[in-house]
Design a protein around this motif. Sequence first.
Motif, PDB file in Angstrom:
ATOM      1  N   LYS A  34       0.813  -1.221   0.000  1.00  0.00           N
ATOM      2  CA  LYS A  34       0.000   0.000   0.000  1.00  0.00           C
ATOM      3  C   LYS A  34       0.845   1.269   0.000  1.00  0.00           C
ATOM      4  CE  LYS A  34      -0.512   0.071   5.055  1.00  0.00           C
ATOM      5  NZ  LYS A  34      -1.485  -0.003   6.175  1.00  0.00           N
TER       6      LYS A  34
ATOM      7  N   TYR B 108       3.121   1.905  -2.086  1.00  0.00           N
ATOM      8  CA  TYR B 108       3.502   2.183  -3.467  1.00  0.00           C
ATOM      9  C   TYR B 108       2.292   2.663  -4.260  1.00  0.00           C
ATOM     10  CZ  TYR B 108       7.959  -0.116  -2.654  1.00  0.00           C
ATOM     11  OH  TYR B 108       9.211  -0.433  -2.178  1.00  0.00           O
ATOM     12  N   ASP B 109       2.508   3.688  -5.076  1.00  0.00           N
ATOM     13  CA  ASP B 109       1.449   4.116  -5.986  1.00  0.00           C
ATOM     14  C   ASP B 109       1.173   3.031  -7.018  1.00  0.00           C
ATOM     15  OD1 ASP B 109       1.108   6.719  -4.849  1.00  0.00           O
ATOM     16  OD2 ASP B 109       2.959   7.333  -5.839  1.00  0.00           O
ATOM     17  N   LEU B 110       2.239   2.435  -7.531  1.00  0.00           N
ATOM     18  CA  LEU B 110       2.102   1.370  -8.525  1.00  0.00           C
ATOM     19  C   LEU B 110       3.189   0.320  -8.330  1.00  0.00           C
ATOM     20  CD1 LEU B 110       1.361   3.233 -11.890  1.00  0.00           C
ATOM     21  CD2 LEU B 110      -0.178   1.673 -10.699  1.00  0.00           C
TER      22      LEU B 110
ATOM     23  N   ILE C 216      -1.810  -7.395  -3.395  1.00  0.00           N
ATOM     24  CA  ILE C 216      -1.314  -6.336  -4.286  1.00  0.00           C
ATOM     25  C   ILE C 216      -2.263  -6.043  -5.449  1.00  0.00           C
ATOM     26  CG2 ILE C 216       1.102  -6.844  -3.748  1.00  0.00           C
ATOM     27  CD1 ILE C 216       1.259  -8.182  -6.540  1.00  0.00           C
TER      28      ILE C 216
ATOM     29  N   LYS D 161      -4.879  -4.021  -5.891  1.00  0.00           N
ATOM     30  CA  LYS D 161      -5.330  -2.657  -6.167  1.00  0.00           C
ATOM     31  C   LYS D 161      -4.303  -1.813  -6.930  1.00  0.00           C
ATOM     32  CE  LYS D 161      -8.523  -2.412  -2.256  1.00  0.00           C
ATOM     33  NZ  LYS D 161      -8.868  -1.698  -0.992  1.00  0.00           N
ATOM     34  N   ASN D 162      -3.027  -1.995  -6.643  1.00  0.00           N
ATOM     35  CA  ASN D 162      -2.016  -1.130  -7.270  1.00  0.00           C
ATOM     36  C   ASN D 162      -1.007  -1.909  -8.109  1.00  0.00           C
ATOM     37  OD1 ASN D 162      -0.903  -2.377  -5.064  1.00  0.00           O
ATOM     38  ND2 ASN D 162       0.192  -0.584  -4.301  1.00  0.00           N
ATOM     39  N   PHE D 163      -1.372  -3.121  -8.538  1.00  0.00           N
ATOM     40  CA  PHE D 163      -0.466  -3.965  -9.317  1.00  0.00           C
ATOM     41  C   PHE D 163      -0.957  -4.058 -10.754  1.00  0.00           C
ATOM     42  CE2 PHE D 163       0.809  -8.580 -10.302  1.00  0.00           C
ATOM     43  CZ  PHE D 163       2.007  -8.182 -10.869  1.00  0.00           C
ATOM     44  N   THR D 164      -0.094  -3.653 -11.688  1.00  0.00           N
ATOM     45  CA  THR D 164      -0.441  -3.771 -13.098  1.00  0.00           C
ATOM     46  C   THR D 164       0.763  -4.305 -13.867  1.00  0.00           C
ATOM     47  OG1 THR D 164      -1.414  -2.630 -15.003  1.00  0.00           O
ATOM     48  CG2 THR D 164       0.214  -1.395 -13.694  1.00  0.00           C
TER      49      THR D 164
END
Length: 269
Positions: A228, A230-232, A257, A259-262
């Motif tokens: 959380k 990290y922004d991404l 991870i 929500k912010n994992f791409t």
Amino acid sequence: MVALKKIGRQTIKFLNPPSILTTASIVGPKEGEGPLAQYYDEVLEDDLFGEDSWEKAESKLVKEAVKIAIRKAKLKIPDIEFMLGGDLLNQLMSTSFAARDLEIPFYGLYGACSTMAESLNLAAVLIDGGYADKVVATTSSHFSSAERQFRYPLELGNQRAPTAQWTVTGSGAAILTSNGNGPFITYSTIGKVIDFGIVDSNNMGAAMAPAAANTITTHLMDTGLQPKEYDLIITGDLGKYGRDIAIELMKKEGFEIVKNFTDCGIENF
């Protein structure tokens, strides 16, 4: 002698964090139609880029991306002390020929989808260690040359499997300096080779996901940070299926991870 910049099992903490001065990117027509189109410096109308082969086009992509990054930094080519980069082809031919034309001292790297991160990490080591002040990190790929290298030449007209990634046609470059206003490279966690026995060349996301998940998990454990914070969190090219596998593997280690994992492969297309 104590390694002052090493923390945990696999992580370097930079005491003099290098700054990313400028970045540049050139992509092919398909990427230019994607959701990130507005962020590229140049979008090609033709993926041959005026050359007579895909491999030559890829080499030109590298050369031009580096030139754009240097120009945006208001520098000249001789100002760059080292170039670190690689591609997916035999003998790193795209990057090697670009380095020949640019005449920058060159470290050739092969990390497949991790090559950009690898070049940034090692460039940061050079700068933090006091060995250089200005370094360019770069990588490239080309859909058509990668298909010929790893799967089936396009001329065969094979049907693509649902799990197959679409390799990006493009090149990115970043100028790192010892002085700057950021963003800064503060940590570098070096991953391990982890083989779950995946042998399907059309499902590379599943093959790479275990190592990606392990690297992220190790980074969080070494630094004491939480997802959380990290922004991404971004991987190179796991694709949709590989990303889902990585999420499940990390969940087993106690890290959520979603929500912010791409993934870059997902974002590009």
